[in-house]
Design an enzyme around this catalytic site. Structure first.
Site, mmCIF file in Angstrom:
data_model
loop_
_atom_site.group_PDB
_atom_site.id
_atom_site.type_symbol
_atom_site.label_atom_id
_atom_site.label_comp_id
_atom_site.label_asym_id
_atom_site.label_seq_id
_atom_site.Cartn_x
_atom_site.Cartn_y
_atom_site.Cartn_z
ATOM 1 N N GLU A 25 6.500 6.277 -9.128
ATOM 2 C CA GLU A 25 5.084 5.894 -9.032
ATOM 3 C C GLU A 25 4.349 6.818 -8.076
ATOM 4 O OE1 GLU A 25 4.097 1.724 -8.471
ATOM 5 O OE2 GLU A 25 6.097 1.135 -9.096
ATOM 6 N N ASP B 68 -3.334 -4.424 -17.759
ATOM 7 C CA ASP B 68 -2.309 -3.389 -17.983
ATOM 8 C C ASP B 68 -2.393 -2.828 -19.410
ATOM 9 O OD1 ASP B 68 -1.396 -3.894 -15.399
ATOM 10 O OD2 ASP B 68 0.011 -5.421 -16.081
ATOM 11 N N LEU C 192 -10.173 -6.957 -13.241
ATOM 12 C CA LEU C 192 -11.580 -6.579 -13.088
ATOM 13 C C LEU C 192 -12.408 -7.207 -14.217
ATOM 14 C CD1 LEU C 192 -11.388 -2.773 -12.183
ATOM 15 C CD2 LEU C 192 -11.035 -4.759 -10.725
ATOM 16 N N GLY D 295 0.778 -1.247 0.000
ATOM 17 C CA GLY D 295 0.000 0.000 0.000
ATOM 18 C C GLY D 295 0.801 1.283 0.000
ATOM 19 N N ARG E 41 -6.075 -8.311 -8.843
ATOM 20 C CA ARG E 41 -7.204 -9.000 -9.471
ATOM 21 C C ARG E 41 -7.524 -8.292 -10.777
ATOM 22 N NH1 ARG E 41 -10.046 -13.179 -7.322
ATOM 23 N NH2 ARG E 41 -11.959 -12.227 -8.079
ATOM 24 N N ARG F 180 -15.403 -14.539 -9.862
ATOM 25 C CA ARG F 180 -15.032 -13.148 -10.110
ATOM 26 C C ARG F 180 -16.246 -12.217 -10.053
ATOM 27 N NH1 ARG F 180 -10.482 -11.535 -12.000
ATOM 28 N NH2 ARG F 180 -10.027 -13.506 -12.965
ATOM 29 N N HIS G 73 1.262 0.892 -13.050
ATOM 30 C CA HIS G 73 2.059 -0.294 -13.376
ATOM 31 C C HIS G 73 3.533 0.099 -13.415
ATOM 32 C CE1 HIS G 73 2.835 -4.250 -14.924
ATOM 33 N NE2 HIS G 73 3.621 -3.715 -15.836
ATOM 34 N N ASN H 165 1.629 3.054 -2.613
ATOM 35 C CA ASN H 165 0.975 4.008 -3.527
ATOM 36 C C ASN H 165 -0.261 4.613 -2.882
ATOM 37 O OD1 ASN H 165 2.205 4.349 -6.317
ATOM 38 N ND2 ASN H 165 2.411 2.144 -5.960
#
Ligand code: GRF
Length: 206
Positions: free
Chosen positions: A174, A145, A93, A12, A91, A65, A109, A14
């Site tokens: 980032e 991505d 989406l 965490g 995960r 999912r 990314h 970011n």
């Protein structure tokens, strides 16, 4: 006041950089409404609680999912989230999730996409021997991505770098890039032309 929803699965950092930017007013008139994780043991969840930010955990293990995504989307909607920020959310989406927030989901990314998508991007870049590395913030679409690029930050790969030092210097970028991208999107100062995101003041005249 805009509401951010942060999705994370790990340490965490970011998320924390975004929280700092919100607290200092670098991202203004905005609050983090909810931090959601699919893992109870995510460091980012502990940190969010320490910072007094509301958190929710929806374990994804063994769940379809669609079922997991519908829990997460419902929570984001309940918290009136304007912009969803994936910050180390491990995960993919579902297309349905992506449709619930059109052009309102960001991901970060640790490579200059389209190079090195997927896991361990920094290690992939180092092993490949690239001379320039970096990070990308992009809109999320149905593919991993892949969505239109909002911004990228590049750094040189130094002869003295190892995998770890390179990853650390990418991570510093980032933390700068994500807040910049959030400001850009929240201020709506761009248009999307196909895959291209163009600042409104630079649009070609028609
Ligand atoms: C970052 O490198 C990010 O680019 C990638 O996952 C990592 C998450 O790190 N998507 P952190 O949890 O934000 O520290």
């Amino acid at each position: 006041m805009k509401h951010l929803g942060i999705l994370l699965s790990g340490r965490g950092s970011n998320f924390e950089a975004i929280a700092t930017a919100v607290a200092s007013g670098k991202i203004s008139d905005t609050r983090i409404a909810i931090v959601i994780s699919n893992r109870e043991d995510a460091g980012g969840i502990t940190r969010a609680r320490e910072l007094g930010i509301e958190t929710l955990v929806f374990p994804s293990k063994g769940k379809a999912r669609e079922e997991h995504d519908s829990e997460v989307v419902a929570a984001l909607q309940q918290h009136k989230v304007d912009l969803v920020c994936l910050a180390g959310y491990m995960r993919l989406l579902s297309p349905w999730f992506v449709k619930q927030f059109p052009h309102r989901i960001l991901n970060i990314h640790p490579s200059l996409l389209p190079a090195f998508p997927g896991l361990e991007a920094q290690e992939q870049a180092f092993a490949y021997g690239v001379k320039i590395a970096g990070c990308t913030v992009h809109l999320v679409d149905e593919e991993l991505d892949h969505g239109p690029i909002i911004l990228q930050k590049a750094i040189p790969v130094l002869d003295t770098d190892d995998e770890q030092s390179l990853a650390e210097r990418i991570l510093e970028q980032e933390h700068i890039a994500y807040s910049e991208a959030i400001n850009l999107v929240l201020n709506g100062e761009f248009k999307i032309l196909g895959r291209k995101i163009i600042a409104s003041d630079r649009l070609p005249e028609r």
